[in-house]
Design an enzyme around this catalytic site. Sequence first.
Site, mmCIF file in Angstrom:
data_model
loop_
_atom_site.group_PDB
_atom_site.id
_atom_site.type_symbol
_atom_site.label_atom_id
_atom_site.label_comp_id
_atom_site.label_asym_id
_atom_site.label_seq_id
_atom_site.Cartn_x
_atom_site.Cartn_y
_atom_site.Cartn_z
ATOM 1 C CD GLU A 115 -19.004 -18.501 -8.481
ATOM 2 O OE1 GLU A 115 -19.709 -20.027 -9.120
ATOM 3 O OE2 GLU A 115 -19.142 -17.735 -8.562
ATOM 4 C CD GLN A 143 -24.309 -12.558 -4.098
ATOM 5 O OE1 GLN A 143 -23.334 -12.187 -3.401
ATOM 6 N NE2 GLN A 143 -24.672 -12.554 -4.547
ATOM 7 C CE LYS A 184 -17.048 -5.649 0.017
ATOM 8 N NZ LYS A 184 -18.087 -4.700 -0.825
#
Length: 592
Positions: A59, A122, A171
Amino acid sequence: MSQNKHQDSNQMTGAAMIVRALVDHGVKHIFGYPGGAVLPIYDEIFQQRDIEHVLVRHEQGAGHAAEGYARSTGKPGVALVTSGPGATNMVTPLADALMDSIPLVCITGQVPTHLIGNDAFQECDTVGITRPCTKHNWLVRDIKDLPKVLHEAFYVATSGRPGPVVVDVPKDLQFATGTYTPPRKSDVHASYKPQIKGDAGQIRKAVALLLNAKRPVIYTGGGIINSGREASKTLRALVEATGFPITSTLMGLGAYPASGKNWLGMLGMHGTYEANMAMHDCDVMLCIGARFDDRITGRTDAFSPGSKKIHIDIDPSSINKNIRVDVPIIGDAGSVMADLLQAFKAEGKTPRIDPWWFEIGRWRARNSLAYKKNDDVILPQFAIQRLFEATRGRDTYITTEVGQHQMWAAQFFGFDEPHRLMTSGGLGTMGYGLPAALGVQVAHRDSLVIDIAGDASVQMTMQEMSTAVQHDLPIKIFILNNQYMGMVRQWQQLLHGNRLSHSYSEALPDFVKLADAFGCVGLQATSPSDLDAAIAEMIAVKKPVLFDCRVAALENCFPMIPSGKAHNEMLLPAEANDDVTAAAFAGGKALV
Ligand SMILES: Cc1cc2nc3c(=O)[nH]c(=O)nc-3n(C[C@H](O)[C@H](O)[C@H](O)COP(=O)(O)OP(=O)(O)OC[C@H]3O[C@@H](n4cnc5c(N)ncnc54)[C@H](O)[C@@H]3O)c2cc1C
Ligand SMILES: Cc1ncc(C[n+]2csc(CCOP(=O)(O)OP(=O)(O)O)c2C)c(N)n1
């Protein structure tokens, strides 16, 4: 595969809104890496063709690639990463972009709303972690807010002093359905309205100072590049009209051409003698889009003691931050320079500064960038000069890593145009140049893009060569391989009794074989007589290249203002070499 499956309806999922907003903001490329918390967005990306996604290998690479893209185009760079480690890997590029005023929009996935705060898989506090290294950030908690936040994000990143922003999207919001509203003028931030036009009264005061100057200097910086191409043209007209000498920071190189007759070279710690002496002895300093950084000022209580200072900057917080100025002008560099130029010309007078140019000529004659010729070993300065000669007249973009090679690139590669140098100035991030080159090449497919690298820096993001191969990006990595962390070694030599603690790069990879393993081309030059042919081959190859340029191990980068010293206390090559380089050869591991 449809062109854009939600084009005709405003009812869509959060993930689709994100893609639609990117399209509506003119985004053509994004740099990213998938993970669980962004899979709905990746699913949308899969089903459209408006945006090209560049898959990086880490990333951090996505962030620096987006920075290179942004700096070379003037448009915002966009990155997309997952929650937790994806977001934390973005912290370095965000901090880098904040320091260097680079517009970035970073979209991060977050765990579902109901799990936030539960130590979910996460999960990390992305807005908390990135708050100090973004211009602004948002955690979106309601699908109704998502379109507005996305539009606001582009506005904040690109307006005023540009910078990075983060939009953190849980999400469940990516799956939720809502109404998308396209960007409208009214979406701009309620309270953030940067001042573009400079105050007329302040501009009049500045003109009065300029007209009466006997020893003026124009000191420019990255703000002129941020302001856009027109600003560089206005700067050139201003220099022409006033006849004043001009210098620039690392971040502003190219705004005024290095081949221009009033150019003094870069200023600061590794700037030229004439630039730093002109800054020290001037009576009027016109600072445009620069922030009086400590690499520039040296000892602040001894910084340009006798001058009146005019400071043009779009960010009010830059004014009087490091150095007190006499005439601050808040506004966009291009706009303020245009008004200043008009007011200056209206006076119909040009200051007579011949004695000042005579003095500058004497400083120039010290030839502070001189280095001793060597027929046996490639000197890094010589390598950059040959690279510059070989690329003259070509459509070339340069990125750099961080260290001595970065400074030699600034000193010996003549930048005649803005947006051609992409370098990590403020944060000084090793590993920036390779992924930044990817971003530049994505934006300029047919241009020659070269990362001037050091052997240590380049290993920090080396895995992105694989990205270059996958996306057919023929970047050239020109490694000045001195087998040391040269800049660290130089400081240890000058300031720590030549005790070279952990700055020798043992166990370097064979860069030519490594290139082969990645599916790129590996080239090497070991003597000055090989160099031109090898550089020509590098330029001719239509694939990514790792170029291992073996240079003198213990060369130092001069001139140098030692930390905490004043401009008129700088070390020039001859003075420094006599007492210090000899010691280095006695104690260091001379390899070449
Ligand atoms: C190893 C190393 C050595 C270095 N040595 C040197 C050196 O010798 N010399 C050197 O110059 N640098 C050097 N640097 C870079 C240095 O650390 C700073 O990054 C650099 O000097 C800052 O440049 P700047 O003042 O132009 O500011 P930038 O960081 O480019 O900031 C731009 C300024 O302009 C303003 N601005 C932004 N947009 C606009 C606009 N549209 N209109 C008006 N104002 C605007 C901003 O508010 C800000 O104040 C070195 C870096 C490294 C890593
Ligand atoms: C990520 C990061 N870690 C550490 C540093 C400190 N640092 C500055 S220059 C440098 C050495 C760079 O060595 P190399 O890339 O070989 O370039 P050279 O100076 O030899 O040209 C180091 C370790 C940094 N700037 N960035």
